[in-house]
Design a protein around this motif. Structure first.
Motif, PDB file in Angstrom:
ATOM      1  N   LEU A   1       0.827  -1.205   0.000  1.00  7.22           N
ATOM      2  CA  LEU A   1       0.000   0.000   0.000  1.00  7.22           C
ATOM      3  C   LEU A   1       0.863   1.257   0.000  1.00  7.22           C
ATOM      4  O   LEU A   1       0.535   2.252  -0.657  1.00  7.22           O
ATOM      5  N   TRP A   2       1.974   1.220   0.734  1.00  4.41           N
ATOM      6  CA  TRP A   2       2.875   2.373   0.787  1.00  4.41           C
ATOM      7  C   TRP A   2       3.507   2.630  -0.570  1.00  4.41           C
ATOM      8  O   TRP A   2       3.595   3.767  -1.028  1.00  4.41           O
ATOM      9  N   ARG A   3       3.953   1.563  -1.217  1.00  2.89           N
ATOM     10  CA  ARG A   3       4.587   1.717  -2.526  1.00  2.89           C
ATOM     11  C   ARG A   3       3.606   2.226  -3.580  1.00  2.89           C
ATOM     12  O   ARG A   3       4.005   2.947  -4.506  1.00  2.89           O
ATOM     13  N   ASN A   4       2.359   1.846  -3.456  1.00  2.00           N
ATOM     14  CA  ASN A   4       1.378   2.188  -4.478  1.00  2.00           C
ATOM     15  C   ASN A   4       0.493   3.370  -4.100  1.00  2.00           C
ATOM     16  O   ASN A   4      -0.476   3.670  -4.809  1.00  2.00           O
ATOM     17  N   ALA A   5       0.811   4.011  -2.966  1.00  2.00           N
ATOM     18  CA  ALA A   5       0.040   5.191  -2.567  1.00  2.00           C
ATOM     19  C   ALA A   5       0.257   6.306  -3.585  1.00  2.00           C
ATOM     20  O   ALA A   5       1.375   6.580  -4.010  1.00  2.00           O
ATOM     21  N   ARG A   6      -0.820   6.935  -3.960  1.00  3.17           N
ATOM     22  CA  ARG A   6      -0.744   8.025  -4.939  1.00  3.17           C
ATOM     23  C   ARG A   6      -0.501   9.345  -4.214  1.00  3.17           C
ATOM     24  O   ARG A   6      -1.409   9.955  -3.657  1.00  3.17           O
ATOM     25  N   ILE A   7       0.737   9.740  -4.208  1.00  3.17           N
ATOM     26  CA  ILE A   7       1.112  10.994  -3.558  1.00  3.17           C
ATOM     27  C   ILE A   7       1.162  12.078  -4.622  1.00  3.17           C
ATOM     28  O   ILE A   7       1.915  11.963  -5.593  1.00  3.17           O
ATOM     29  N   PRO A   8       0.341  13.128  -4.488  1.00  9.36           N
ATOM     30  CA  PRO A   8       0.336  14.170  -5.518  1.00  9.36           C
ATOM     31  C   PRO A   8       1.696  14.853  -5.641  1.00  9.36           C
ATOM     32  O   PRO A   8       2.350  15.159  -4.636  1.00  9.36           O
ATOM     33  N   VAL A   9       2.124  15.026  -6.850  1.00 12.31           N
ATOM     34  CA  VAL A   9       3.404  15.680  -7.123  1.00 12.31           C
ATOM     35  C   VAL A   9       3.140  17.082  -7.654  1.00 12.31           C
ATOM     36  O   VAL A   9       2.387  17.270  -8.611  1.00 12.31           O
ATOM     37  N   VAL A  10       3.742  18.074  -7.015  1.00  9.29           N
ATOM     38  CA  VAL A  10       3.567  19.465  -7.428  1.00  9.29           C
ATOM     39  C   VAL A  10       4.640  19.806  -8.457  1.00  9.29           C
ATOM     40  O   VAL A  10       5.839  19.749  -8.178  1.00  9.29           O
TER      41      VAL A  10
END
Length: 254
Positions: free
Chosen positions: A231-240
């Motif tokens: 889940l951590w590897r595939n978490a979608r973290i928004p990139v600015v």
């Protein structure tokens, strides 16, 4: 609207019947072993809480039929309620180990039945899957409480790990993302109940029971750790992405 109300009334009747059967089972257990007030109170609380939560979930799901698979799960829930009452009563008097093991064994054996029934009858639903999962998790929690009185409080980690994961997901929403199907995860989950049942039966020497429960805990930690890592590897973290100077000037002009 009237048709929907009719369906809802029928579903609510089924949940009420489940609560009634739960109370009947408690009465049978009480007459068989002379269950004390703690066991009775715990069993009644379980029956009422199950009825209230399930009734609300059924109403929100808008199902047209409770379905045979959910009836199997409801039957398992009734058995789990009996196990819960016996475990609670064991803190006041010697537990009827044979009866406790028998109820638990039937509940575990029926674990895979509801899923098969749902697939064969085409009645799979999100409610059924969640209901099945919650019954499984609570049975593991109750068994871990019982075995912890024999092997130590560390056994509670087995029953509490899933609830700790749910609590952590409230603080870290990325933990709520759906996981891919995993045979290993299902196997580890099934092993927990079997290992706790074997240890609770006290048929084997204490060191053997200790090793069995430690193996169950180790496999559970591995399973949760693997899922959390995925889940951590595939978490979608928004990139600015930095804006170009021309874009900044355009925004300023507006």
């Amino acid at each position: 609207m009237a048709l929907n109300n009719t369906y809802d009334a029928r579903l609510q009747q089924e949940t009420a019947v489940g609560a009634g059967v739960q109370i009947l089972l408690l009465a049978l257990l009480g007459s068989a072993i002379g269950m004390g007030p703690v066991g009775w109170l715990t069993g009644l609380v379980f029956a009422f809480a199950t009825w209230a939560v399930l009734s609300r979930a059924v109403h929100r799901s808008r199902l047209r039929s409770f379905g045979p698979a959910n009836r199997v799960t409801l039957g398992r829930s009734i058995l789990v309620g009996g196990v819960t009452a016996l475990v609670a009563d064991s803190f006041q008097s010697a537990p009827p180990v044979t009866l406790l093991v028998a109820l638990t064994a039937v509940a575990l054996l029926l674990d895979g039945v509801d899923g098969k029934v749902a697939r064969r009858t085409g009645t799979s639903s999100a409610l059924g899957a969640r209901f099945d999962m919650e019954v499984d998790a609570f049975l593991i929690l109750v068994l871990s409480v019982y075995v912890s009185t024999q092997l130590g409080p560390w056994v509670l980690l087995i029953g509490g790990m899933r609830y700790a994961f749910v609590a952590a997901a409230r603080l870290a929403p990325w933990l709520t993302a759906p996981l891919p199907p995993s045979f290993a995860r299902k196997t580890v989950a099934a092993v927990q109940g079997v290992c706790l049942l074997v240890a609770g039966a006290e048929l084997l020497p204490r060191p053997v029971n200790l090793a069995i429960v430690l193996l169950a805990l180790g496999s559970l930690v591995w399973s949760f750790g693997r899922d959390v890592a995925w889940l951590w590897r595939n978490a979608r973290i928004p990139v600015v992405v930095p804006a170009e100077p021309s874009q900044l000037l355009e925004l300023a002009a507006r």
